[in-house]
Write an enzyme that holds these catalytic residues in place. Structure first.
Site, PDB file in Angstrom:
ATOM      1  N   ASP A  27      23.482   9.312  31.927  1.00 54.51           N
ATOM      2  CA  ASP A  27      23.344  10.693  32.375  1.00 54.51           C
ATOM      3  C   ASP A  27      22.539  11.558  31.410  1.00 54.51           C
ATOM      4  OD1 ASP A  27      25.449  10.516  30.510  1.00 54.51           O
ATOM      5  OD2 ASP A  27      26.359  12.346  31.258  1.00 54.51           O
ATOM      6  N   ASP A  60      21.476   7.502  27.401  1.00 58.98           N
ATOM      7  CA  ASP A  60      22.484   6.885  28.275  1.00 58.98           C
ATOM      8  C   ASP A  60      22.259   7.247  29.742  1.00 58.98           C
ATOM      9  OD1 ASP A  60      23.399   9.518  28.282  1.00 58.98           O
ATOM     10  OD2 ASP A  60      25.512   8.950  28.225  1.00 58.98           O
ATOM     11  N   LYS A 100      26.008  17.832  25.178  1.00 57.37           N
ATOM     12  CA  LYS A 100      25.145  17.118  24.260  1.00 57.37           C
ATOM     13  C   LYS A 100      23.862  16.757  24.999  1.00 57.37           C
ATOM     14  CE  LYS A 100      27.795  12.785  24.786  1.00 57.37           C
ATOM     15  NZ  LYS A 100      29.008  13.155  25.523  1.00 57.37           N
ATOM     16  N   ASP A 111      22.885  12.455  28.189  1.00 55.18           N
ATOM     17  CA  ASP A 111      23.401  13.312  27.121  1.00 55.18           C
ATOM     18  C   ASP A 111      23.529  12.591  25.780  1.00 55.18           C
ATOM     19  OD1 ASP A 111      25.540  11.819  27.997  1.00 55.18           O
ATOM     20  OD2 ASP A 111      26.908  13.521  28.287  1.00 55.18           O
ATOM     21  N   ARG A 112      23.439  11.261  25.786  1.00 60.05           N
ATOM     22  CA  ARG A 112      23.505  10.521  24.512  1.00 60.05           C
ATOM     23  C   ARG A 112      22.132  10.036  24.081  1.00 60.05           C
ATOM     24  NH1 ARG A 112      28.775   6.672  24.275  1.00 60.05           N
ATOM     25  NH2 ARG A 112      30.231   8.131  25.248  1.00 60.05           N
ATOM     26  N   SER A 162      28.517   8.345  32.965  1.00 60.57           N
ATOM     27  CA  SER A 162      27.786   8.339  31.690  1.00 60.57           C
ATOM     28  C   SER A 162      27.231   6.982  31.289  1.00 60.57           C
ATOM     29  CB  SER A 162      28.696   8.903  30.618  1.00 60.57           C
ATOM     30  OG  SER A 162      27.996   9.068  29.435  1.00 60.57           O
ATOM     31  N   HIS A 163      27.796   6.389  30.238  1.00 64.63           N
ATOM     32  CA  HIS A 163      27.293   5.125  29.695  1.00 64.63           C
ATOM     33  C   HIS A 163      27.966   3.917  30.348  1.00 64.63           C
ATOM     34  CE1 HIS A 163      30.897   6.374  27.761  1.00 64.63           C
ATOM     35  NE2 HIS A 163      31.121   5.138  27.363  1.00 64.63           N
TER      36      HIS A 163
HETATM   37  C1  VG1 Z   1      33.634   8.843  24.619  1.00 69.37           C
HETATM   38  C2  VG1 Z   1      33.164   9.218  23.226  1.00 69.37           C
HETATM   39  C3  VG1 Z   1      33.157  10.739  23.089  1.00 69.37           C
HETATM   40  C4  VG1 Z   1      32.298  11.357  24.190  1.00 69.37           C
HETATM   41  C5  VG1 Z   1      32.775  10.892  25.536  1.00 69.37           C
HETATM   42  C6  VG1 Z   1      31.885  11.362  26.662  1.00 69.37           C
HETATM   43  O1  VG1 Z   1      34.957   9.283  24.814  1.00 69.37           O
HETATM   44  O2  VG1 Z   1      33.967   8.636  22.252  1.00 69.37           O
HETATM   45  O3  VG1 Z   1      32.692  11.075  21.817  1.00 69.37           O
HETATM   46  O4  VG1 Z   1      32.368  12.748  24.141  1.00 69.37           O
HETATM   47  O5  VG1 Z   1      32.790   9.454  25.586  1.00 69.37           O
HETATM   48  O6  VG1 Z   1      30.572  10.942  26.477  1.00 69.37           O
HETATM   49  P1  VG1 Z   1      36.240   8.309  24.669  1.00 69.37           P
HETATM   50  O7  VG1 Z   1      37.403   9.147  25.072  1.00 69.37           O
HETATM   51  O8  VG1 Z   1      35.963   7.151  25.546  1.00 69.37           O
HETATM   52  O9  VG1 Z   1      36.271   7.902  23.230  1.00 69.37           O
HETATM   53  V1  VG1 Z   1      29.601  10.647  27.808  1.00 69.37           V
HETATM   54  O10 VG1 Z   1      28.049  10.460  27.283  1.00 69.37           O
HETATM   55  O11 VG1 Z   1      30.470   9.221  28.307  1.00 69.37           O
HETATM   56  O12 VG1 Z   1      29.872  11.869  28.863  1.00 69.37           O
HETATM   57 CO    CO Z   2      26.723  10.459  28.791  1.00 67.11          CO
END
Ligand code: VG1
Ligand code: CO
Length: 567
Positions: free
Chosen positions: A294, A292, A393, A296-297, A119-120
């Site tokens: 992937d 981000d 998302k 989704d953000r 992801s990010h």
């Molecule tokens: C984080 C965010 C959460 C989100 C998750 C996956 O998780 O806080 O809201 O759903 O990332 O997002 P954590 O457990 O690190 O707080 V993504 O865009 O990284 O798939």
């Molecule tokens: Co993501």
């Protein structure tokens, strides 16, 4: 056709292959260890096979293009071929955004999908990688499922794969194989086409084109700018915003997906997407969005860099959902947010008399509610918004949704829409402090301390002061959620303390980091006063954060006197 053989390879379990908030995330170096990736993929496949018919099944595979994606796709193909999976649909060069995979699982009625992304988190040989399984509704596998995967990883002694299976990831079309007499197929498809088609169904592209071109009711062209941060969304932005919605090519920046995201964090917030913020501050563009790694953000900005907090973005979308054709057609069911997300949506939901849900952090908790027809629109404070059009998302969707609203309000700006929203509903101030990569023992000790604190009935009624502000505890607990659809219970989802004035602090340990423990401290408060609504969130929330730091003894336990990121 050459008949391929299945090979059985002996292996040993690895410690710690436990999926977190959104799949397994570790360093690339970890995934490259002998059999590490193979063990985890075999454990996914064993879990799927234990509850569904894998023979002849269809799975979707793709990722955000980060370093090691293609290696992982090849391993997945070889393992799937050895387990009688009938067909894989893979994005060209192994690329799919997370929302695109969710859509394809639903559209093709696949058994599930495997998404390669962290992801990010940064990418590259010295950064992070991740693997996530999505179930047949298109959403991330729920806790019960990922716990089973983890159980398999602890006892695995062998895996099956077809060593000689060679898939050409760049060649569009179908590739057929024979594995010990059984057919196995791989179809390489355009990474964007199906997702773009879905967006055309959900929104009125003609109306958005008028907005961007300054025709119809619009006084002037609406200038837009998109920053893909070298993540997966570049090709999606080009196809949808530039080719179909007629935004100029120059509005798509950092639109080449790179395996290391150009060495930066593909994280759409004020810290990591600061170049977009600076661009918007030039005052040329009316609307800016970043996505981000992937896809989704999202982060939404208005002219001059006006920042829309994710909690506000969700509330504004909810209050204006009637402008979006998908909701006009399907009606608006309930709303939801994750627990640490500020309560702006709560007020909209109440005013529209909708069913409302507060779930733990992570998109997997929204899926059951959507499947049950009780949830249309939801979001998280971590720059995630989406609807039941898929089960993830969706960053690009959110930007199009905003443009749909703007297209229906000629002459208005992002800022005027948000300020009007505050005037009507009041403003929820929100901030999040991240303390990344703390030592595990210190972070655990702090959470133990907080757990003991919120369990003590004497906490209620206790007052904490910072400067001339006093906060009196009204309620405190460790958040627990019972899924109203399947009755499953998820405990220990975050320490929360609610004060008498409605302000709130939350503590959690992140479930997406690859090393150490990341502590997240969230703070929010509600402000009905229109003059105070214009003030800076950091300033307004400072006393509340100071109280949170005092209560948690964060510096004492972790040695940190400042967060690494503030959003
Ligand atoms: C984080 C965010 C959460 C989100 C998750 C996956 O998780 O806080 O809201 O759903 O990332 O997002 P954590 O457990 O690190 O707080 V993504 O865009 O990284 O798939
Ligand atoms: Co993501």
């Amino acid at each position: 056709m050459e008949v391929l053989q299945i090979n059985t390879i002996a292996t040993e379990p690895y410690q710690g292959q436990k999926p977190g908030t959104s799949g397994l995330r570790k360093t690339v170096k970890e995934f490259q260890k002998p059999n590490y990736t193979e063990n985890f993929v075999q454990s996914i496949i064993s879990t799927v096979a234990a509850s569904a018919k894998l023979d002849g099944a269809l799975l979707i595979v793709g990722g955000d293009g980060r370093y090691y994606c293609q290696d992982a796709v090849r391993i997945i193909a070889k393992i799937c071929a050895a387990h009688k999976v009938g067909k894989l649909i893979i994005g060209q060069n192994g690329i799919f955004s997370t929302p695109a995979v969710s859509n394809l699982i639903r559209k093709t009625k696949a058994l599930g999908g495997i998404i390669l992304t962290a992801s990010h988190n940064p990418g590259g040989p010295n950064a992070d990688f991740g693997i996530k399984y999505n179930i047949s509704n298109g959403g991330p596998a729920p806790d019960g499922f990922t716990n089973k995967i983890y159980e398999y990883t602890k006892t695995i002694r062998a895996y099956n794969m077809v060593n000689n299976l060679n898939v050409e990831l760049e060649r569009l079309g179908t590739q057929k194989f024979l594995v010990e007499g059984l057919p196995f197929e791989v179809e390489i498809i355009d990474s964007v086409a199906d997702y773009a088609a879905l967006m055309r169904e959900l929104f009125d592209f003609n109306k958005i084109r008028e907005l961007l071109q300054g025709t119809g009711p619009h006084p002037a062209p609406f200038q837009v700018f998109f920053d893909s941060l070298h993540g997966v969304t570049g090709p999606y932005v080009r196809r949808i915003f530039c080719m179909e919605l007629s935004a100029p090519e120059s509005s798509a920046s950092n639109a080449e997906p790179l395996p290391d995201f150009g060495g930066e964090h593909p994280d759409p917030n004020l810290t990591y997407a600061h170049k977009l913020v600076e661009k918007m501050k030039e005052g040329i563009y009316d609307f800016g969005a970043a996505f981000d790694g992937d896809g989704d953000r999202n982060m939404i900005l208005g002219k001059n860099g006006f920042f829309v907090t994710p909690s506000d973005s969700l509330a504004v979308l909810a209050a204006n959902a009637h402008f979006i054709p998908y909701f006009q057609k399907n009606g608006l069911k309930g709303f939801a947010r994750s627990m640490p997300t500020a309560g702006a949506i709560d007020r909209v939901s109440e005013s529209m008399a909708k069913e409302f849900f507060e779930v733990p952090t992570g998109w997997k908790y929204f899926g059951n509610l959507m499947d049950a027809g009780r949830l249309s629109l939801c979001g998280e404070e971590s720059f995630g918004t989406g609807s039941d059009h898929i089960r993830e998302k969706d960053g690009v969707w959110t930007a199009i949704a905003w443009l749909s609203i703007l297209a229906n309000k000629p002459g208005e700006s992002v800022e005027s829409i948000v300020v009007d929203h505050w005037t009507k509903f009041g403003r929820n101030f929100f901030t999040r402090y991240d303390y990344e990569n703390c030592e595990d023992a210190g972070a655990k000790a702090m959470m133990d301390h907080l757990n003991a604190l919120v369990k003590d009935p004497a906490l209620t009624g206790k007052s904490y002061a910072d400067g001339d502000k006093t906060f009196t505890v009204a309620k405190a607990d460790n958040f627990s959620y019972k899924d109203p659809v399947d009755g499953s219970v998820s405990e220990n989802q975050g320490i929360r303390v609610v004060f008498k004035d409605g302000s709130r602090i939350v503590f959690r340990i992140s479930g997406t980091g690859s090393t150490g423990s990341t502590i997240r401290l969230y703070g929010d408060c509600y402000e009905p006063d229109q003059v105070k609504q214009k003030m800076d969130a950091g300033f307004i929330l400072k006393p509340l954060i100071n109280v949170a730091l005092a209560m948690s003894k964060l510096t004492h336990f972790t040695g940190r006197d400042a967060p690494t990121v503030i959003t």
